[in-house]
Design a protein around this motif. Structure first.
Motif: not given
Length: 228
Positions: A126-129, A185-190, A201-220
């Motif tokens: 839920l946090n990841s998405k 707090l997992g959202l704060a990590i995301g 990178f001064r922007g986000l692409n698909g790789d960045c968004i995928g990384a955010v999803a993984e890091i957020t879930r893992t932190g949660t």
């Protein structure tokens, strides 16, 4: 949600990819589907349930986000200016930083689920998405790939509906397990992962968004294990 689900999961249903960006508000709703099998495994307390739950999760969502995490880590860790970091992130070959990031994320998830409550995968997804939704809301695309495509579908209405969905889906868990509030707090990590992406990178692409999803879930998951 019908058009979005085939993109975010491996579930074999047909969808119109051209209409998927109109359904970005449904990102939190997809978490109900992606967390169903691993949550059931944890609830039944099957042998090696933590490992099976992680395998079930990636069987459902695929490895797209993990691949994004690997590319993101390569870009973040390389020394140099923005252009060099972007070049490293887009390199088709995965570097040691990417491999390290993927291994650590997987190990943390498996380790965390050894002691985390059975509903932790649900909260993590839920946090990841929702974190992906927050990433799209930056409206700072990097290039013209998938990240930019979905950002074009992001607007205030979709953000409001997505937030309402997130709160609605979180409420039943909090009603039965009040201490689950710390999962926020997992959202704060995301959010920090989003900040790091914009800084480098001064922007986000698909790789960045995928990384955010993984890091957020893992932190949660790690947080839920600690407070258990």
């Amino acid at each position: 949600m019908r058009n979005l689900t085939p993109f975010l999961t491996r579930i074999p249903i047909k969808g119109d990819f051209e209409k998927a960006r109109e359904e970005v508000w449904a990102f939190p709703l997809v978490a109900v589907i992606t967390s169903l099998l691993p949550t059931l495994i944890l609830y039944l307390k099957l042998p090696m349930g933590n490992l099976l739950a992680v395998l079930a999760l990636y069987f459902t969502i695929g490895l797209l986000h993990l691949d994004g995490l690997a590319d993101w880590a390569d870009g973040i860790m390389v020394k140099g200016d923005r252009e060099r970091k972007i070049k490293a992130m887009k390199d088709v070959n995965t570097g040691i930083a990417g491999i390290f990031a993927v291994v650590i994320v997987l190990l943390i998830q498996v380790y965390s689920l050894e002691g985390a409550p059975f509903y932790s995968v649900y909260l993590g997804e839920l946090n990841s998405k929702y974190a992906m939704l927050l990433a799209l809301a930056t409206k700072k695309p990097l290039g013209k790939g998938l990240g930019a495509y979905f950002m074009e579908g992001m607007n205030r209405k979709n953000m409001i509906i997505g937030t309402i969905l997130y709160v609605t889906l979180m409420t039943p868990v909090l009603a039965f397990y009040p201490k689950a509030i710390v999962s926020l707090l997992g959202l704060a990590i995301g959010a920090y992962a989003i900040h790091i992406s914009l800084k480098n990178f001064r922007g986000l692409n698909g790789d960045c968004i995928g990384a955010v999803a993984e890091i957020t879930r893992t932190g949660t998951l790690l947080i839920m294990m600690i407070i258990q």
